[in-house]
Design an enzyme around this catalytic site. Structure first.
Site, PDB file in Angstrom:
ATOM      1  N   ALA A 116     -57.406   5.679  61.911  1.00  0.00           N
ATOM      2  CA  ALA A 116     -58.396   4.451  61.928  1.00  0.00           C
ATOM      3  C   ALA A 116     -58.181   3.364  60.893  1.00  0.00           C
ATOM      4  O   ALA A 116     -57.577   3.552  59.615  1.00  0.00           O
ATOM      5  CB  ALA A 116     -59.707   5.167  61.653  1.00  0.00           C
ATOM      6  N   LYS A 117     -58.942   2.353  61.050  1.00  0.00           N
ATOM      7  CA  LYS A 117     -58.857   1.254  60.069  1.00  0.00           C
ATOM      8  C   LYS A 117     -60.095   0.404  60.227  1.00  0.00           C
ATOM      9  O   LYS A 117     -60.480   0.370  61.415  1.00  0.00           O
ATOM     10  CB  LYS A 117     -57.693   0.613  59.865  1.00  0.00           C
ATOM     11  CG  LYS A 117     -57.189   0.002  58.711  1.00  0.00           C
ATOM     12  CD  LYS A 117     -56.656   1.180  57.814  1.00  0.00           C
ATOM     13  CE  LYS A 117     -56.235   0.547  56.408  1.00  0.00           C
ATOM     14  NZ  LYS A 117     -55.613   1.779  55.605  1.00  0.00           N
ATOM     15  N   GLY A 118     -60.563  -0.315  59.401  1.00  0.00           N
ATOM     16  CA  GLY A 118     -61.759  -1.283  59.500  1.00  0.00           C
ATOM     17  C   GLY A 118     -61.694  -2.137  58.324  1.00  0.00           C
ATOM     18  O   GLY A 118     -61.119  -2.066  57.467  1.00  0.00           O
ATOM     19  N   ASP A 157     -59.626   0.727  50.706  1.00  0.00           N
ATOM     20  CA  ASP A 157     -58.356  -0.381  50.929  1.00  0.00           C
ATOM     21  C   ASP A 157     -58.480  -1.532  50.116  1.00  0.00           C
ATOM     22  O   ASP A 157     -59.127  -1.537  49.302  1.00  0.00           O
ATOM     23  CB  ASP A 157     -58.252  -0.382  52.403  1.00  0.00           C
ATOM     24  CG  ASP A 157     -56.768  -0.697  53.153  1.00  0.00           C
ATOM     25  OD1 ASP A 157     -56.524  -1.955  52.824  1.00  0.00           O
ATOM     26  OD2 ASP A 157     -56.216   0.294  53.335  1.00  0.00           O
TER      27      ASP A 157
END
Length: 430
Positions: A116-118, A157
């Protein structure tokens, strides 16, 4: 079948050069693995992509709306896991590419996660602390229907840190009515974080560089290193190389300056300067060089630890290193890969999904500790990190030699194949 990176109306939300790059990498591996054409869209398109608008009261009394994203790539192996990026250039396509790379990374490291990433399209350095907290809390509030400790676990991140993770955790916990430490990783140790998480990615990079030097019979004390990107990952890698491995660091850079000195750089002094000033702009000004030439300067170890696509078709043939350790996500384009493949006997590449896996590995350790309510020492964390990193490295190296693959193709093959097998075992519902 339409190309996943095309501008067809059905996929325009992912229309981004970084997403196309990730899809191109997957296509090469899908050909190697003979993945059925009908399964390729399923493998690249995310399970879920969410875009939200974040209205925030600013310090001057105005209201601004920021764009936020979260992409969950697949859940074949378990909940999704991935960082949260605050960067002005962030788009849905870039977020989807990062989620896809995280999927292969988790599978390669044998973690029970999908990728996942956001993040939020914002420059965090332009916000006051009050504004940054407001953006962070509003983002998590909007994500509550889509995340959870067994659904999707966030982490830090680019542009985020343990304080922002603490705000995320608190926002989710207030909503639930009790403390939910395991909803995020990379948070302060005092509220359920783990020892060694902040340094994990940089340490993992150096573990693999040390193993590569040993394999290539390079004497660390006679080696030089250049590190592009002096943020959390790059600074830890540079410090570890200089003061643990015995490598002479001759180049460091950030978005404000590129510094090169063949006699060596005082990395500890550079770290202290950044802590005080926020960047390298005024550090060792006599040693500043053109950032456009920085990656092509001669060294034994080159560590791109900044942003994607910095090694491309224009400069790949000018790289002058023996080990290329990709600490950033997607620093090398497919065009550059084809050039580096021809130089396989000159440059040993440690690909990004292997090289920078230390962060998500120790995030997994943090999640496990939070669920079990049983804390590990930093020594335990580092020993287990090294074990998992080196196990993955040797699996990739073995496959590369056996199949005559590049290290990137071998790493991607292992990750993609594991996900494909687990999807096949689970089947397609309904």
């Amino acid at each position: 079948m339409d190309d996943p990176g095309s501008t067809d109306s059905s996929v325009t939300i992912y229309d981004d050069e970084v997403f196309k790059m990730a899809c191109d990498q997957f296509s090469v591996i899908a050909d190697y693995l003979n993945i059925d054409e009908g399964d390729r869209e399923w493998a690249t398109y995310p399970k879920r992509a969410v875009a939200v608008t974040l209205p925030v009261h600013m310090d001057d009394g105005s209201t601004r709306a920021f764009q936020g994203y979260r992409v969950q790539h697949h859940i074949a192996l378990g909940p999704t896991k991935g960082g949260t990026r605050f960067a002005l250039s962030l788009s849905m396509g870039e977020t989807a590419a990062l989620a896809m790379w995280m999927s292969w990374k988790c599978a390669l490291a044998q973690l029970p996660y999908g990728g996942a990433k956001g993040g939020v399209a914002v420059d965090p350095t332009k916000l006051s602390r009050t504004e940054l907290e407001a953006v962070s809390r509003r983002y998590m509030q909007e994500m509550i229907p889509f995340v959870g400790p067994h659904t999707d676990i966030m982490g830090p991140d680019m542009g985020t840190n343990e304080q922002i993770m603490a705000w995320f955790m608190d926002t989710y916990s207030v909503y639930m009515g009790y403390a939910v430490n395991e909803i995020v990783t990379g948070k302060p140790v005092a509220i359920g974080g783990t020892e060694g998480r902040r340094e994990a990615t940089g340490r993992g990079v150096v573990y693999l560089i040390e193993r590569a030097m040993n394999m290539l019979k390079l004497n660390p004390e006679k080696c030089t290193a250049i590190v592009q990107g002096f943020g959390n990952v790059g600074s830890v890698a540079a410090l570890s190389l200089a003061y643990k491995s015995g490598v002479k660091v001759i180049g460091i850079s950030d978005h404000t300056a590129a510094i090169y000195n063949p006699k060596g750089i005082d990395v500890k002094a550079a770290e202290q300067h950044v802590l005080k000033k926020g960047n390298l702009r005024a550090f060792a000004q006599d040693d500043h060089v053109d950032p456009r030439e920085f990656l092509s300067l001669p060294c034994d170890i080159l560590v791109p630890a900044a942003v994607d696509r910095v090694i491309n078709g224009k400069n790949a043939d000018q790289i002058k290193c023996r080990i290329l350790a990709e600490a950033a996500n997607g620093p090398t384009t497919p065009e550059a890969d084809r050039i580096l493949e021809k130089r396989w006997d000159e440059i040993f590449v440690i690909p990004d999904i292997l090289c920078n896996a230390g962060g998500v590995i120790v995030s997994y350790f943090e999640w496990v500790q939070d669920i079990q309510q049983f804390l590990w020492s930093e020594e335990q964390v580092n020993l287990k990190l090294q074990e998992l990193m080196l196990r993955a490295f040797h699996q990739v190296r073995f496959l590369a030699r056996e199949r005559k693959f590049t290290m990137r193709s071998a790493a991607l093959s292992l990750g993609v194949q594991k996900v494909a097998k687990e999807k096949l075992r689970r089947g397609l519902f309904p």
